[in-house]
Scaffold this active site. Structure first.
Site, PDB file in Angstrom:
ATOM      1  N   CYS A  65       0.805  -1.225   0.000  1.00 25.78           N
ATOM      2  CA  CYS A  65       0.000   0.000   0.000  1.00 25.78           C
ATOM      3  C   CYS A  65       0.836   1.272   0.000  1.00 25.78           C
ATOM      4  O   CYS A  65       0.339   2.339  -0.343  1.00 25.78           O
ATOM      5  CB  CYS A  65      -0.951   0.012   1.198  1.00 25.78           C
ATOM      6  SG  CYS A  65      -2.191  -1.285   1.146  1.00 25.78           S
ATOM      7  N   HIS A 105      -9.025   4.146  -1.172  1.00 26.92           N
ATOM      8  CA  HIS A 105      -7.634   3.704  -1.091  1.00 26.92           C
ATOM      9  C   HIS A 105      -7.262   2.959  -2.368  1.00 26.92           C
ATOM     10  O   HIS A 105      -7.320   1.718  -2.427  1.00 26.92           O
ATOM     11  CB  HIS A 105      -7.486   2.805   0.132  1.00 26.92           C
ATOM     12  CG  HIS A 105      -6.119   2.237   0.345  1.00 26.92           C
ATOM     13  ND1 HIS A 105      -4.968   2.755  -0.228  1.00 26.92           N
ATOM     14  CD2 HIS A 105      -5.703   1.169   1.102  1.00 26.92           C
ATOM     15  CE1 HIS A 105      -3.931   2.040   0.148  1.00 26.92           C
ATOM     16  NE2 HIS A 105      -4.341   1.067   0.950  1.00 26.92           N
ATOM     17  N   CYS A 122       0.409   2.336   6.691  1.00 30.00           N
ATOM     18  CA  CYS A 122       0.716   0.927   6.922  1.00 30.00           C
ATOM     19  C   CYS A 122       0.820   0.201   5.588  1.00 30.00           C
ATOM     20  O   CYS A 122       0.183   0.584   4.601  1.00 30.00           O
ATOM     21  CB  CYS A 122      -0.344   0.284   7.805  1.00 30.00           C
ATOM     22  SG  CYS A 122      -2.040   0.416   7.183  1.00 30.00           S
TER      23      CYS A 122
END
Length: 385
Positions: free
Chosen positions: A89, A341, A371
């Site tokens: 990510c 996201h 994260c």
């Protein structure tokens, strides 16, 4: 000492899964922001020395080094190369780090960083599983590794499991998570209504605004949702939205600023990345932030604005408890729970928003962290100029 400057930053609107960008080729999303970046900065695109993009699940339309494909799809000079980064990510935040490090090292003067992702076409991890199946490889990245099993046993390596572990460790209730999620939507809606995203976002066709924020959501609606995992506390309402988007930034050295008549908007003050427990996975922003502050001699009081990715509400809530950061400085325009996201694009999207919000408010220092799979987290601190 060499400096790395952010000269320009732009993003597409973030679209919902199966929303307005679902049919867009991810390379065309990347090309769209690259063209806008060149146009807004006024640079000669042939002067760019590399294009570093983040992207996950690099198969199908996202395969074949999509940084290079996006640049060429934008009609930009063939002599400019590209490279694609996967730090889960945090991929496009890492792309920004690599671009800035190239400039800071003195080996390059003008580098583009960014990311693109179309999760409508390629859901998270789905593509890699489908690509592996014809080869008889169905165990995923961890199962079957003797070294991994000796160290971590058969514990599940899953983001939902990690988020549940964080909620339990820090004693975060479902109600607290839902209140946080509601604030994310409210802040994103306020930011949109006040036009805060107008300067940073470039419309893609008929998609002119972020599609994720829900004006009709409420604590009552959130409370009625079933948990993602039976017996757990996480629901879709307190999780980031599956999304499609792209974002890009232009990094320049002092020499490039002089040579091309550019106006720096921010200075890269600090870059670092740390790791911790890959089973809990999502709590790495806590030690990563502590590491960054120690390295710079700063405290959270020195930071004017924070963008921390809202992968799940407990990620941010645990980080807030451990750092003592002022919640009024954190994700002031909402986060991924409301805005979405888009995996490989999120890091560049967060930095684009952070830069523009520092300019809007007159803040000096901004910190970004998120994260990442494998129990990792990048931290970037910029200074507005």
């Amino acid at each position: 000492m060499a400096e790395a400057y952010i000269v320009e930053a732009v993003r597409t609107p973030v679209a919902r899964r199966r929303g307005g960008l679902a049919a867009a080729h991810p390379a065309d999303l990347g090309a769209h922001v690259l063209k806008a970046l060149v146009q807004r900065s006024g640079i000669d695109p042939a002067a760019v020395e590399d294009v570093v993009f983040g992207c996950l699940d690099a198969v199908g339309p996202q395969a074949g080094d999509i940084a290079r494909t996006s640049w060429l799809a934008a009609g930009l000079p063939e002599e400019v190369p590209g490279v694609t980064v996967d730090r889960q990510c945090g991929s496009s935040q890492q792309a920004l780090h690599f671009a800035a490090q190239a400039v800071l090292s003195g080996t390059q003067d003008l580098v583009v960083a960014g990311g693109t992702q179309n999760m409508s076409q390629i859901p998270i991890a789905f593509a890699s599983r489908r690509a592996a199946e014809p080869l008889g490889l169905t165990d995923g990245p961890y199962a079957g590794s003797e070294g991994w099993r000796a160290r971590y046993g058969d514990q599940p390596v899953d983001q939902f499991h990690g988020a549940e572990l964080i909620a339990a460790k820090w004693g975060i209730s479902r109600r607290e998570m839902e209140e946080f999620a509601l604030r994310s939507h409210q802040r994103a809606i306020r930011a949109a209504d006040e036009g805060r995203f107008a300067r940073e976002s470039v419309a893609y066709g008929e998609v002119t605004a972020d599609e994720g924020p829900r004006r009709d959501t409420s604590l009552e609606k959130m409370a009625a949702l079933a948990p993602v995992v039976e017996g757990g506390t996480l629901t879709a309402a307190v999780s980031s939205q599956v999304s499609d988007a792209a974002a890009a930034l232009l990094l320049a050295s002092e020499q490039a600023v002089r040579d091309h008549g550019l106006t720096p908007r921010a200075r890269v003050h600090h870059l670092s990345v740390r790791g911790e427990d890959p089973i809990r996975m999502l709590s790495a922003p806590i030690p990563a932030t502590a590491h960054a502050l120690k390295k710079t001699g700063m405290t959270m009081d020195d930071i004017d604005l924070v963008e921390i990715n809202e992968a799940f509400a407990p990620v941010v809530l645990a980080w807030l408890r451990e750092t003592g950061a002022d919640p009024e400085k954190v994700n002031v325009n909402g986060g991924a729970i409301a805005l979405g996201h888009p995996l490989g694009a999120t890091g560049a999207r967060l930095m684009t928003t952070l830069l523009h919000e520092l300019e809007r408010t007159g803040g000096r220092y901004g910190l970004q962290t998120m994260c990442e799979g494998g129990g990792q987290a990048n931290v970037t601190i910029i200074e507005r100029l």
